[in-house]
Design an enzyme around this catalytic site. Sequence first.
Site, PDB file in Angstrom:
ATOM      1  N   CYS A 122       6.572 -11.463  13.781  1.00 19.63           N
ATOM      2  CA  CYS A 122       6.191 -10.838  15.056  1.00 19.63           C
ATOM      3  C   CYS A 122       7.373 -10.174  15.756  1.00 19.63           C
ATOM      4  O   CYS A 122       7.197  -9.489  16.771  1.00 19.63           O
ATOM      5  CB  CYS A 122       5.556 -11.864  15.985  1.00 19.63           C
ATOM      6  SG  CYS A 122       4.217 -12.766  15.201  1.00 19.63           S
ATOM      7  N   HIS A 258       6.012  -9.286  22.886  1.00 18.28           N
ATOM      8  CA  HIS A 258       5.071  -9.546  21.800  1.00 18.28           C
ATOM      9  C   HIS A 258       3.829 -10.214  22.385  1.00 18.28           C
ATOM     10  O   HIS A 258       3.930 -11.109  23.219  1.00 18.28           O
ATOM     11  CB  HIS A 258       5.732 -10.442  20.752  1.00 18.28           C
ATOM     12  CG  HIS A 258       4.773 -11.010  19.771  1.00 18.28           C
ATOM     13  ND1 HIS A 258       3.847 -10.225  19.111  1.00 18.28           N
ATOM     14  CD2 HIS A 258       4.560 -12.285  19.346  1.00 18.28           C
ATOM     15  CE1 HIS A 258       3.131 -11.001  18.322  1.00 18.28           C
ATOM     16  NE2 HIS A 258       3.534 -12.254  18.451  1.00 18.28           N
ATOM     17  N   ASN A 289      -3.374 -11.418  18.613  1.00 16.13           N
ATOM     18  CA  ASN A 289      -1.973 -11.343  18.196  1.00 16.13           C
ATOM     19  C   ASN A 289      -1.913 -10.583  16.871  1.00 16.13           C
ATOM     20  O   ASN A 289      -2.361 -11.087  15.847  1.00 16.13           O
ATOM     21  CB  ASN A 289      -1.429 -12.768  18.051  1.00 16.13           C
ATOM     22  CG  ASN A 289      -0.013 -12.828  17.509  1.00 16.13           C
ATOM     23  OD1 ASN A 289       0.509 -11.849  16.993  1.00 16.13           O
ATOM     24  ND2 ASN A 289       0.603 -13.998  17.620  1.00 16.13           N
TER      25      ASN A 289
END
Length: 333
Positions: A122, A258, A289
């Site tokens: 990520c 993020h 996500n």
Amino acid sequence: MTQIQSPTGAPHARILGVGGYRPSRVVTNEQICEMIDSSDEWIRTRTGIEERRWASAEETVGVMSLAAAGKALAAAGVEPEQLGCVVISTVTHLAQTPSLAVDVANQLGAKNAAAFDISAACAGFCHGLALAQDMIRGGSAEYVLVIGVERLSDLTDVTDRSTAFIFGDGAGAAVVGPSQTPGIGPVVWGADGAQLDAIGQTFTWDALRERPELGFPALRMAGQQVFRWASYQMVPVAKKALERAGITAEQLDAFIPHQANNRITDAMIRALKLPEHVPVARDIAKQGNTSAASIPLAMERMLEEGEAPHGGVALLIGFGAGLVYAAQVVVLP
Ligand SMILES: CC(C)(COP(=O)(O)OP(=O)(O)OC[C@H]1O[C@@H](n2cnc3c(N)ncnc32)[C@H](O)[C@@H]1OP(=O)(O)O)[C@@H](O)C(=O)NCCC(=O)NCCS
């Protein structure tokens, strides 16, 4: 002694254009709750996720990358032949070799570009930006295409109550090019291998040689451990990125962390004492996500919806499996 030459590149680098691809299939919290014991209300309040997109069979990592890249190149006004490098961050390109970047560069017609994948989960997009800026300043490329792409639905166990609701699919791309003024601040990055086990696969591919009955692996995550680490340990990293760019939180035009969990974002906002006038990315509500794709997708949405100004200054911070992290301040395209 023979001396060799080592020319340098442009004085600075900046993002010239961004583009995203969001798969067509919307998966609601209600649909997730048909597979796990949960509720729409729990998922919304604990994560901020209202729905996510899961790719169809046709929406491969390559197809999504090409779509996002096409938009970013058009926004930047850069032709594929001008690219000196294509960097793709992904953990869901399910072929060991060759890299996804080589295929995407070829299909784009980026015939003068080097191409390779990176694996920084990520935090991958921020890692890619840092590499792009160093390449451009170092003289190894004039224009660099950075893509974050994931099909996390391929590695999601839809019956796992601790992960099934979190992940989404998509792609985000940025074209980085030369600039006379600083457009990408110094990166603050690192890796905490002591937490290798916090996020990973249920088993590695080689386990299948001995036990083919295992089927296909999925991602597993120690949610609370990751939550605590991200909420507390990422704040000094974000502060350092601001400090190294020579600005304060007051001066930001956007905060684009993020998209892991709205409560992590909220904890960071509090600890950074981010003023209320600074818009904050909340793309997680509609995307879940999406790992390496989350920051460029959120950036694209904020620019498109007029939430963040073109030419404004944004703080980016990515963090994830490893555990790894990277943060930098950028000038928005
Ligand atoms: C995954 C995450 C949302 C779980 O939230 P949490 O608040 O830590 O949840 P916990 O595991 O502590 O469980 C809290 C309660 O919710 C319940 N719960 C757990 N998962 C649930 C679910 N899917 N639906 C409903 N209830 C659930 C638990 O049983 C527990 O109930 P109890 O208090 O009665 O025992 C959160 O830990 C998180 O976001 N972690 C970081 C994830 C992340 O950022 N990952 C990517 C990094 S790149």
